[in-house]
Structure formats: structure tokens, C-alpha cells
Design a protein around this motif. Structure first.
Motif, PDB file in Angstrom:
ATOM      1  N   LEU A 160      13.008  10.803   3.546  1.00 57.10           N
ATOM      2  CA  LEU A 160      12.561  12.067   4.108  1.00 57.10           C
ATOM      3  C   LEU A 160      11.759  11.848   5.387  1.00 57.10           C
ATOM      4  N   LEU A 161      10.828  10.919   5.352  1.00 53.19           N
ATOM      5  CA  LEU A 161      10.018  10.626   6.544  1.00 53.19           C
ATOM      6  C   LEU A 161      10.898  10.094   7.674  1.00 53.19           C
ATOM      7  N   ARG A 162      11.821   9.213   7.353  1.00 59.15           N
ATOM      8  CA  ARG A 162      12.722   8.640   8.362  1.00 59.15           C
ATOM      9  C   ARG A 162      13.535   9.728   9.056  1.00 59.15           C
ATOM     10  N   SER A 190       2.668  10.798  -0.475  1.00 56.13           N
ATOM     11  CA  SER A 190       2.263   9.392  -0.473  1.00 56.13           C
ATOM     12  C   SER A 190       3.478   8.540  -0.827  1.00 56.13           C
ATOM     13  N   ILE A 191       3.826   7.616   0.041  1.00 57.15           N
ATOM     14  CA  ILE A 191       5.028   6.796  -0.144  1.00 57.15           C
ATOM     15  C   ILE A 191       4.604   5.359  -0.393  1.00 57.15           C
ATOM     16  N   PRO A 192       4.854   4.798  -1.572  1.00 61.63           N
ATOM     17  CA  PRO A 192       4.529   3.374  -1.801  1.00 61.63           C
ATOM     18  C   PRO A 192       5.403   2.488  -0.888  1.00 61.63           C
ATOM     19  N   GLY A 196      -8.763  -7.538   7.643  1.00 60.45           N
ATOM     20  CA  GLY A 196     -10.196  -7.357   7.807  1.00 60.45           C
ATOM     21  C   GLY A 196     -10.640  -6.350   8.828  1.00 60.45           C
ATOM     22  N   ARG A 197      -9.737  -5.591   9.435  1.00 59.10           N
ATOM     23  CA  ARG A 197     -10.197  -4.574  10.377  1.00 59.10           C
ATOM     24  C   ARG A 197      -9.214  -3.416  10.446  1.00 59.10           C
ATOM     25  N   GLU A 198      -9.729  -2.260  10.843  1.00 54.51           N
ATOM     26  CA  GLU A 198      -8.877  -1.086  10.976  1.00 54.51           C
ATOM     27  C   GLU A 198      -8.120  -1.151  12.297  1.00 54.51           C
ATOM     28  N   ARG A 199      -6.861  -0.742  12.241  1.00 59.22           N
ATOM     29  CA  ARG A 199      -6.000  -0.827  13.408  1.00 59.22           C
ATOM     30  C   ARG A 199      -5.334   0.512  13.677  1.00 59.22           C
ATOM     31  N   LEU A 200      -4.844   0.645  14.897  1.00 55.61           N
ATOM     32  CA  LEU A 200      -4.064   1.811  15.297  1.00 55.61           C
ATOM     33  C   LEU A 200      -2.599   1.397  15.287  1.00 55.61           C
ATOM     34  N   GLY A 201      -1.708   2.309  14.905  1.00 54.91           N
ATOM     35  CA  GLY A 201      -0.305   1.955  14.811  1.00 54.91           C
ATOM     36  C   GLY A 201       0.617   3.075  15.255  1.00 54.91           C
ATOM     37  N   MET A 202       1.853   2.693  15.585  1.00 59.55           N
ATOM     38  CA  MET A 202       2.906   3.639  15.930  1.00 59.55           C
ATOM     39  C   MET A 202       4.038   3.455  14.929  1.00 59.55           C
ATOM     40  N   VAL A 203       4.416   4.536  14.246  1.00 58.99           N
ATOM     41  CA  VAL A 203       5.485   4.494  13.257  1.00 58.99           C
ATOM     42  C   VAL A 203       6.723   5.136  13.886  1.00 58.99           C
ATOM     43  N   ARG A 204       7.836   4.415  13.927  1.00 64.00           N
ATOM     44  CA  ARG A 204       9.051   4.944  14.534  1.00 64.00           C
ATOM     45  C   ARG A 204      10.269   4.523  13.722  1.00 64.00           C
ATOM     46  N   GLY A 228       0.841  -1.192   0.000  1.00 65.91           N
ATOM     47  CA  GLY A 228       0.000   0.000   0.000  1.00 65.91           C
ATOM     48  C   GLY A 228       0.870   1.234   0.000  1.00 65.91           C
ATOM     49  N   ALA A 229       0.486   2.213   0.820  1.00 68.05           N
ATOM     50  CA  ALA A 229       1.239   3.460   0.866  1.00 68.05           C
ATOM     51  C   ALA A 229       1.108   4.091   2.237  1.00 68.05           C
ATOM     52  N   ILE A 230       2.093   4.946   2.598  1.00 68.23           N
ATOM     53  CA  ILE A 230       2.004   5.780   3.791  1.00 68.23           C
ATOM     54  C   ILE A 230       1.580   7.165   3.339  1.00 68.23           C
ATOM     55  N   SER A 231       0.543   7.678   3.965  1.00 70.09           N
ATOM     56  CA  SER A 231       0.055   9.016   3.649  1.00 70.09           C
ATOM     57  C   SER A 231       0.585   9.976   4.703  1.00 70.09           C
TER      58      SER A 231
END
Length: 348
Positions: A125-127, A15-17, A145-153, A7-10
Motif C-alpha cells: 500500500l505504501l509503495r 505501522s508496517i513491520p 546511536g543517533r537520530e537521522r533524517l531519511g528519504m523514502v522512495r 523495526g517499523a515504518i509509521s
């Protein structure tokens, strides 16, 4: 490593593939169920409870069970048509200090990989932006099958994604903490600090799964037709007895120092001397017991003294009585003798 999601990070309008890769793996040993009588494998078959016929995976769909027990079919197409913006996008919604994330919320971990050459620059750039901000990104994404919460580090040169539980999925710890009031003395805290200092830090890379290694040795021995030698004391469960806290802390400090080659003795300057005082109830009981003992002793002594005084008096009275009787007997004897003696005749 095989990707499990594309997918991608928004990141605002950027937008990053990307693709997701599992960052962890399970090394635990799994077992199969067998029939003890003949060693045959026990398998589970999916059977329809209406016609009692076995069905294949292609014949199985999803349904929601209503409160009355009725089934409401939900197809994959139904779920795909839902207005879910995170279906193919990890949407960053904000940035927070990493310390603000409760470890209870942290779940599965994934590596985020740039998907293709064009994605390399926005990925970097994001890193670097995350590195300089010293914060982590909070994101929403859909997986399995479900939406989740996440932490990007940032983790070294890569970006990692940790699945988070939703805040309402964390249970309140009601009734978990001790309900009785407990007071901790400074001496006990000092010993606990000394134990922590003695144990020191640990290198996580040096730790390994002893149980898994023991199971592997057991399997190897069984496969070779032998039996694994069981060391003495293996399998014994440690009891959950309530011990003398100060004595247990002292012993722990001493054992930790000995294991590090620092010698025994319980800790030199860190050693706290322990005086085991009885509780207030025991002291009161001891006083009562001592009072009763003293009272009984005094009573016995008084009785003995009185008896001792009475005894000589009785003996004296007995002696006097005996003396009187003896004198009376002698007097009576004289009188009797006088009566029996014949009268002398006078000469004419």
C-alpha cells in the motif's frame, strides 16, 4: 542479505513491520600496514593512558569530553532511556517532490524489506501510494546511536531509504566560486554545447573501476613472484595549466568525434571558427613598439641623408681648396723662376 536494523515504518496510524538491508557495498581494496624491515603486521592496541595497560572491547565504554577535558561517562542504558520515538520506528513526517532534495544531502542507501507475511499488504500500500503521488517521503529514524533524517522512495518493486544530512550539516560554499568577474562569449558556449552533444549520454552500467582492476593485476603479479609491466606514460599527472579555452574546446570536440568514429575535422556545422585576438594591453604595447621603431628608422634615415648631403659638399670644398693651392703653387713657381733668371746684357 543480512538485515542491520529491525523495526517499523509509521505511516499515520499504519505501522508496517520492516527490516533494513544495506543497498550498497564497497568494492575497494584495503591494505594492511607492515614493518618494512621484516614484513611484520602492524597492529593497533587499545591502551588505557592512566595505567598503560591494554584493555578489551568489553572493558571499553562511552564518555563525552567536556571543554575542560574531563570525561562524562554515558552508558548504553542512559541512551536507551531517552524519550526518542524513532528508536525502533521510521517515522514519516511528510511528502515532497524528489527534485526538492539537494543531492548534497543524500548519504547511505538501504532497502526496506517487509518483515513477515502480515507486513506484505501495508508495505505494498505504501509503495503504490508513493508511486501514484510521484513524491518521496521524508522520515526520521534512529540508527547507530543517533537520530537521522531519511528519504523514502520507490525503486522498482521495493521501497528504499536514503539517509539524509540535516540541513544545518550542509556547509555554505563561501569563497568557493571564482571571485573575479568572467564573461563567457556565445561562441564558447556553442562549443561547450557541441562537446556535450558529442559526448552524449552514458550507460552507468558500462562504467567500472579501472584503478581497482589495475591494483588487482598488480597483486596477482606480485603474488606470482613477477612484476607488472607498466605501460609508457603511466602515473603521469595532468597539469592544471590554463589553456586557450576555445582551442581546448575545439580539440575536445574533435577528439570525442574521432573516438566515436565520426571522423576528425572539428565538427562540420558545429565548428566555430576561432580568431585569436591579442588583449588590449598587448595592442597598446605593439602600437608603442611600432611607433618607436618608426621613429628610430626615420631618425636614422634623416641622419644618413644629412650625412650624404654633407659629404659631397665637403668633397667639393676640398677640391676647390686643392685647386686653389695648386694654382697658388704654380704662380709662386713662375715668380721664383723669374727672379732666378739672370739679366741679359745690352750690347754696346
Amino acid at each position: 542479505m543480512r538485515s542491520i536494523w529491525n523495526g517499523a515504518i509509521s505511516f499515520g496510524l499504519v505501522s508496517i513491520p520492516i527490516k533494513l538491508v544495506n543497498a550498497t557495498e564497497s568494492r575497494s581494496i584495503s591494505f594492511r600496514q607492515i614493518h618494512l624491515a621484516d614484513g611484520g603486521r602492524i597492529r593497533y592496541r587499545k591502551v588505557c593512558e592512566l595505567d598503560e595497560e591494554e584493555v578489551t572491547s568489553a572493558e571499553i565504554g562511552k564518555a563525552y569530553e567536556d571543554a575542560d577535558g574531563s570525561m562524562i561517562p554515558i552508558s548504553d542504558d542512559d541512551l536507551a532511556q531517552l524519550p526518542l520515538p524513532t528508536a525502533k520506528t521510521i517515522e514519516i513526517v511528510g511528502f515532497v517532490p524528489e527534485a526538492s532534495i539537494d543531492p548534497l544531502q543524500v548519504g547511505s542507501a538501504y532497502y526496506i524489506a517487509a518483515n513477515g507475511v502480515p507486513a506484505a499488504k501495508p508495505y505494498t500500500l505504501l509503495r503504490e501510494a508513493l508511486k501514484r503521488s510521484e513524491k518521496v517521503a521524508i522520515a526520521k529514524f534512529a540508527l547507530r546511536g543517533r537520530e537521522r533524517l531519511g528519504m523514502v522512495r520507490v525503486l522498482g518493486d521495493v521501497i528504499a531509504l536514503h539517509g539524509l544530512l540535516w540541513p544545518d550539516e550542509i556547509r555554505q560554499p563561501e569563497g568557493v566560486a571564482p571571485e573575479t568577474e568572467v564573461s563567457i562569449r556565445d561562441a564558447e558556449l556553442d562549443l561547450a554545447d557541441a562537446l556535450m552533444d558529442t559526448l552524449g549520454e552514458v550507460e552507468l552500467e558500462s562504467l567500472h573501476d579501472d584503478y581497482r582492476e589495475a591494483v588487482e593485476e598488480l597483486i596477482a603479479a606480485k603474488a606470482g613472484g613477477g612484476e607488472l609491466a607498466v605501460p609508457e606514460g603511466a602515473g603521469e599527472r595532468r597539469g592544471g595549466k590554463v589553456l586557450d579555452l576555445m582551442a581546448a574546446l575545439e580539440s575536445s570536440v574533435r577528439a570525442a568525434k574521432e573516438s566515436r568514429g565520426e571522423g576528425g575535422g572539428g565538427g562540420g556545422g558545429d565548428h566555430a571558427e576561432v580568431t585569436h585576438l591579442p588583449t588590449g594591453k598587448k595592442t597598446a604595447g605593439a602600437k608603442k613598439s611600432a611607433s618607436k621603431t618608426a621613429s628610430k628608422t626615420a631618425s636614422k634615415t634623416a641622419s644618413k641623408t644629412a650625412a650624404d648631403k654633407k659629404t659631397p659638399a665637403k668633397k667639393t670644398a676640398a677640391k676647390k681648396a686643392a685647386t686653389g693651392k695648386s694654382a697658388a703653387k704654380k704662380t709662386a713657381a713662375k715668380k721664383t723662376t723669374a727672379k732666378k733668371a739672370p739679366a741679359r746684357k745690352r750690347s754696346a
